[in-house]
Design a protein around this motif. Structure first.
Motif, PDB file in Angstrom:
ATOM      1  N   LYS A  35      20.668  44.107  -4.332  1.00 22.22           N
ATOM      2  CA  LYS A  35      19.418  43.914  -3.573  1.00 22.22           C
ATOM      3  C   LYS A  35      18.376  45.319  -3.890  1.00 22.22           C
ATOM      4  O   LYS A  35      17.119  44.815  -4.253  1.00 22.22           O
ATOM      5  N   PHE A  36      19.108  46.459  -4.102  1.00 21.37           N
ATOM      6  CA  PHE A  36      18.113  47.613  -4.261  1.00 21.37           C
ATOM      7  C   PHE A  36      17.635  47.578  -5.703  1.00 21.37           C
ATOM      8  O   PHE A  36      16.702  48.184  -6.212  1.00 21.37           O
ATOM      9  N   GLN A  37      18.466  46.892  -6.628  1.00 18.23           N
ATOM     10  CA  GLN A  37      17.979  46.966  -8.018  1.00 18.23           C
ATOM     11  C   GLN A  37      17.016  45.751  -8.471  1.00 18.23           C
ATOM     12  O   GLN A  37      16.107  46.026  -9.015  1.00 18.23           O
ATOM     13  N   LYS A  38      16.841  44.750  -7.483  1.00 27.33           N
ATOM     14  CA  LYS A  38      16.021  43.655  -7.887  1.00 27.33           C
ATOM     15  C   LYS A  38      15.049  43.204  -6.784  1.00 27.33           C
ATOM     16  O   LYS A  38      13.840  42.825  -7.129  1.00 27.33           O
ATOM     17  N   ALA A  39      15.295  43.731  -5.568  1.00 26.49           N
ATOM     18  CA  ALA A  39      14.378  43.287  -4.491  1.00 26.49           C
ATOM     19  C   ALA A  39      12.893  44.282  -4.651  1.00 26.49           C
ATOM     20  O   ALA A  39      13.052  45.293  -5.147  1.00 26.49           O
ATOM     21  N   PRO A  40      11.932  43.675  -4.219  1.00 28.25           N
ATOM     22  CA  PRO A  40      10.630  44.548  -4.129  1.00 28.25           C
ATOM     23  C   PRO A  40      10.387  45.592  -2.952  1.00 28.25           C
ATOM     24  O   PRO A  40      11.164  45.724  -2.123  1.00 28.25           O
ATOM     25  N   PHE A  41       9.833  46.741  -3.407  1.00 27.35           N
ATOM     26  CA  PHE A  41       9.769  47.916  -2.404  1.00 27.35           C
ATOM     27  C   PHE A  41       9.465  47.599  -1.169  1.00 27.35           C
ATOM     28  O   PHE A  41      10.102  48.124  -0.175  1.00 27.35           O
ATOM     29  N   GLU A  42       8.449  46.580  -0.895  1.00 29.79           N
ATOM     30  CA  GLU A  42       8.041  46.429   0.656  1.00 29.79           C
ATOM     31  C   GLU A  42       9.093  45.910   1.307  1.00 29.79           C
ATOM     32  O   GLU A  42       9.273  45.874   2.395  1.00 29.79           O
ATOM     33  N   CYS A  76      15.016  48.925   5.823  1.00 31.85           N
ATOM     34  CA  CYS A  76      15.312  50.357   6.316  1.00 31.85           C
ATOM     35  C   CYS A  76      14.602  50.766   7.472  1.00 31.85           C
ATOM     36  O   CYS A  76      15.035  51.197   8.491  1.00 31.85           O
ATOM     37  N   GLY A  77      13.254  50.263   7.806  1.00 36.67           N
ATOM     38  CA  GLY A  77      12.543  50.296   8.999  1.00 36.67           C
ATOM     39  C   GLY A  77      13.402  49.712  10.166  1.00 36.67           C
ATOM     40  O   GLY A  77      13.453  50.439  11.305  1.00 36.67           O
ATOM     41  N   ALA A  78      13.720  48.416   9.922  1.00 37.94           N
ATOM     42  CA  ALA A  78      14.601  47.896  10.985  1.00 37.94           C
ATOM     43  C   ALA A  78      15.733  48.451  11.283  1.00 37.94           C
ATOM     44  O   ALA A  78      16.168  48.386  12.599  1.00 37.94           O
ATOM     45  N   ARG A  79      16.241  48.972  10.357  1.00 33.78           N
ATOM     46  CA  ARG A  79      17.748  49.720  10.454  1.00 33.78           C
ATOM     47  C   ARG A  79      17.492  50.812  11.477  1.00 33.78           C
ATOM     48  O   ARG A  79      18.182  51.292  12.063  1.00 33.78           O
ATOM     49  N   ALA A  80      16.198  51.641  11.077  1.00 34.82           N
ATOM     50  CA  ALA A  80      16.080  52.964  11.875  1.00 34.82           C
ATOM     51  C   ALA A  80      15.742  52.447  13.398  1.00 34.82           C
ATOM     52  O   ALA A  80      16.237  53.394  14.103  1.00 34.82           O
ATOM     53  N   ILE A 129      12.504  46.409   0.562  1.00 33.51           N
ATOM     54  CA  ILE A 129      13.423  47.425   1.029  1.00 33.51           C
ATOM     55  C   ILE A 129      12.830  48.391   2.209  1.00 33.51           C
ATOM     56  O   ILE A 129      13.736  48.687   2.948  1.00 33.51           O
ATOM     57  N   ALA A 130      11.696  48.626   2.093  1.00 33.23           N
ATOM     58  CA  ALA A 130      11.227  49.626   3.036  1.00 33.23           C
ATOM     59  C   ALA A 130      11.045  48.698   4.779  1.00 33.23           C
ATOM     60  O   ALA A 130      11.553  49.480   5.731  1.00 33.23           O
ATOM     61  N   ALA A 131      10.787  47.602   4.870  1.00 29.24           N
ATOM     62  CA  ALA A 131      11.052  46.854   5.834  1.00 29.24           C
ATOM     63  C   ALA A 131      12.477  46.726   6.488  1.00 29.24           C
ATOM     64  O   ALA A 131      12.707  47.017   7.600  1.00 29.24           O
TER      65      ALA A 131
END
Length: 782
Positions: free
Chosen positions: A715-722, A728-732, A724-726
């Motif tokens: 996922k971190f290799q192929k998914a778009p940046f937006e 991580c924000g949900a986890r935070a 991944i950021a969303a």
């Protein structure tokens, strides 16, 4: 004759010429059938031989022996007997000068041949045979003690002498059954070839030195083999009794060694032959034990146990080479069983003659050979392996029981060392009911030192045990030390034995005998208390029935407890204790006779299926017993504590079930420092299924974790940046919400300045200040 004797004594140098002349005349007269002159010449030689002892007699003896040989070569029985009688006279003469070149080979061969005479006339045949035996006796006497003479102990001579004597011993019945008349019986017995042969054999063996025993015994074994005399075994036993009583006591162990070697050499012979050898060995070993057995004790038992294992293999495979091929001799199982019983009997009969210390070593040795499932003693797997293991265990335990029967030892610590007791008790946990019964009987043999065992063969609730006439001694210090060391181990295995579903009446009788004998032989106050706790735990086992025991087993346990408590109450002689036991027994007799031994341990037991409704009045109560015994000086705190067995790794390793079945390991935590504490931590049960599930689950969890990591990396290799950021924000935000919940839970009101509680107990605090919002003085240092 007088003039001739005087002349020979006056001129001894002429003696050899006189002998040569007489020899020449005798040979000539024999050829011309002048038997009267032959007798005269022989008598003259005999008288000269008896009268002259000069140094030049050796040359005369050569002429004499030449004449004797001539007579023995004749076909006339009378001449053979005449020559033999002259040789016997010569054999009894002690010569002053040694002879370096004289040979007796011809005489040994000829006398042996005469011993096997088959003349048509019975009387003549008997005379010839007796002459042959006398001749052999003369050869032995002449040569056995003279180192310069021909060595009569050489195999070439022994292989002729010994079988000739045995041949005549073998025909003793035939000779006695044909006695002409009862009036001549005494005379005939004196002239019997069998008795003469026996006397000669005894003399021969009695003169045998240490290095000659083997050469004397080997022909006996070969003769018994060649004539198939092991199977009736009567003659073989008689022969070896003669041998054992004839050889010097310090040489008897050499005979045993020869028999053991012969048994090994015949390990592939028929079972009947091997059984005959073993029974002969049994008789010989008992006689040898009265003298000196020496280092052959363990060697003998090792050989017997090896033969026992081979016999088990033969019985299982059906052949001597492990596979049935064309031409293979088929083995009869009942004959192998007969051989195994003979080995076991021999083991017991020989061990019974040994001193105590050697008997203990033998028992340790046998026990070390028993295949038990443990880390250090792996057993064979597979159906054939299980059968072999079971049969080996049974046969070795039977042997051990034979050895332990009648064993008397004042010190139980030396009689039952830890290494022996651990392995023996491990066998008591086996699945096979027969093996467990053997273990109990072996333990009973050790504990019973006053012959009380047979008095407990029947389980009953006697109102007065004085009729048993028990022999009771005070518990010695050594016994007290033994019970301190091993009592818990014994109790645990008794308790475990009671739980077995396959128990039958014999098992309960053995358990009752063991409990009773421990109470009589090894008991002090502490042991009595523990035995009562143990029996009450057995009663509880039957009452709760967590093991799902059949009705018979539960009734048997109730009855076992009643019988033992009845016995121990009368042994302790505490009136209140006896009264409680008798009250419960009387109640059972009226309302539940199926809980007493008189109704359970009979040919057709009367059982009840409603055992789950047993009322408390029918049970022996621990509280009541602890109360009445506590008042008599017994440890009431310990009596109040229910008995719970402490199970160890040894129980797990020696568990009898196969690898596919459940192996239960009960882990029980108990505080020894507080015996009055009755709460128990529940036992954790670890079964095979639990272990299997844990292993499978751990593998599945690892697979899931590996798959999750792969997905995260992908996922971190192929998914778009937006995206991944969303994520991580949900986890935070999720983490923050969880932290807020934790802080809310841990909120406490600040301490009141006056030290009083700001809210009533149990009421919620509406306006409390969070710890992280409290204002602290500036002087506070973190």
């Amino acid at each position: 004759m007088e003039k001739l004797t005087f002349y020979a004594l006056s001129a001894p140098e002429k003696l050899d010429r006189i002998g040569a002349y007489l020899s020449e005349r005798l040979i000539r007269d024999v050829g011309r059938h002048r038997y009267g002159y032959v007798c005269i010449a022989m008598e003259a030689l005999d008288q000269l031989l008896m009268a002259c002892h000069c140094q030049s007699i050796n040359l005369f003896v050569e002429s004499f022996l030449k004449m004797v040989a001539k007579l023995l070569e004749s076909e006339k029985p009378n001449l053979q007997i005449l020559g033999t009688n002259s040789f016997v006279k010569f054999a009894n003469i002690e010569e002053d000068t040694p002879s370096y070149h004289r040979s007796y080979d011809f005489f040994v061969s000829r006398f042996s041949e005469m011993c096997h005479s088959s003349h048509d006339d019975l009387e003549i045949k008997t005379k010839i045979r007796m002459s042959g035996i006398k001749g052999l006796q003369g050869v032995v006497r002449k040569t056995v003690n003279d180192e310069l003479q021909a060595n009569i102990w050489d195999p070439q001579h022994m292989d002729k002498i010994v079988p000739s004597l045995l041949f005549n011993l073998q025909h003793v019945e035939e000779a006695e059954s044909r006695s002409p008349s009862p009036l001549q019986a005494t005379e005939k017995e004196k002239e019997s070839p069998a008795e003469l042969a026996e006397r000669c054999l005894r003399e021969l063996l009695g003169r045998a030195a240490y290095g000659n025993i083997k050469n004397a015994i080997k022909p006996v074994l070969i003769h018994l083999d060649n004539h198939s005399l092991w199977e009736p075994k009567v003659f073989a036993i008689r022969c070896f009794k003669i041998i054992m009583y004839s050889v010097q006591p310090q040489h008897s162990h050499l005979v045993i060694q020869q028999l053991l070697s012969h048994l090994d050499a015949n390990s592939r012979s028929a079972a009947t032959v091997r059984a005959g050898i073993v029974e002969v060995l049994s008789e010989a070993a008992v006689i040898a034990a009265t003298g000196s057995v020496g280092p052959t004790v363990l060697e003998m038992f090792n050989t017997l146990l090896r033969q026992l294992r081979l016999s088990i293999d033969y019985a299982l495979t059906g052949s001597y080479d492990g596979a049935i091929n064309a031409g293979t001799k088929i083995i009869k199982e009942h004959e192998e069983r007969m051989f195994q019983e003979a080995v076991i009997k021999t083991t017991g009969s020989f061990a019974s003659t040994l001193p105590t210390y050697q008997r203990s070593e033998v028992m340790l040795f046998i026990m070390s050979k028993v295949p038990l499932p443990s880390l250090h003693h792996p057993v064979e797997s597979g159906k054939t392996g299980e059968n072999r293991n079971r049969l080996t265990q049974i046969m070795l335990l039977k042997s051990l029981l034979q050895v332990s029967t009648g064993f008397q030892c004042s010190n139980m610590l030396t009689a039952l060392p830890s290494s022996f007791l651990d392995r023996l008790l491990s066998a008591s946990l086996m699945e096979d009911a027969e093996i467990r019964l053997f273990v109990l009987e072996i333990l009973i043999s050790f504990i019973d030192r006053h012959g009380n065992r047979h008095k407990f063969s029947t389980i009953s609730t006697l109102s007065d045990i004085s009729v048993l006439k028990l022999k009771v001694d005070k518990c010695s210090r050594q016994d007290t030390v033994f019970m301190k060391k091993h009592s818990q181990q014994l109790y645990r295995h008794i308790y475990m034995s009671c739980k077995e579903e396959t128990n039958v009446q014999k098992h309960y009788e053995a358990l009752y005998s063991m409990l009773a004998l421990i109470s009589i032989e090894l008991a002090n106050e502490e042991v009595v208390v523990d035995l009562i706790r143990l029996v009450l735990a057995v009663q509880e086992m039957a009452h709760i029935n967590e093991e799902n025991l059949p009705a018979y087993n539960r009734c048997a346990l109730y009855a076992l407890g009643a019988a033992y408590l009845n016995l121990i109450s009368q042994l302790t002689a505490v009136p209140a204790f006896c009264q409680h036991i008798h009250e419960v027994i009387e109640t059972r007799q009226k309302e539940a006779p199926y809980l007493l031994p008189e109704d359970v341990f009979v040919e057709r037991p009367r059982l009840s299926q409603s055992l789950d409704q047993v009322v408390i009045e029918l049970l022996f109560r621990q509280s009541k017993i602890s109360e009445v015994l506590g008042g008599s000086g017994y440890n009431s705190d310990r009596l109040c504590t229910p008995y719970i067995p402490q199970l160890t790794d040894e129980d797990r390793l020696s568990k009898r079930k196969s690898i596919g079945e459940t192996i239960s390991l009960q882990v029980e935590v108990e505080s020894r420092n507080s015996p009055e504490k009755e709460e128990r931590v529940p036992a954790e049960e670890i079964t095979y299924e639990t272990l299997k599930k844990a292993i499978v689950d751990s593998v599945a969890v690892e697979e899931q974790e590996r798959e999750r990591r792969r997905q995260v990396v992908e996922k971190f290799q192929k998914a778009p940046f937006e995206e991944i950021a969303a994520h991580c924000g949900a986890r935070a935000s999720l983490l923050q919400s969880k932290l807020n919940q934790i802080f809310e839970i841990t909120i406490r009101p600040p301490p009141s300045p006056s030290g009083t509680i700001t809210a009533a107990y149990g009421q919620p605090q509406n306006h409390s200040i969070p710890v992280y919002e409290m204002k602290f003085p500036d002087l506070c240092v973190y």
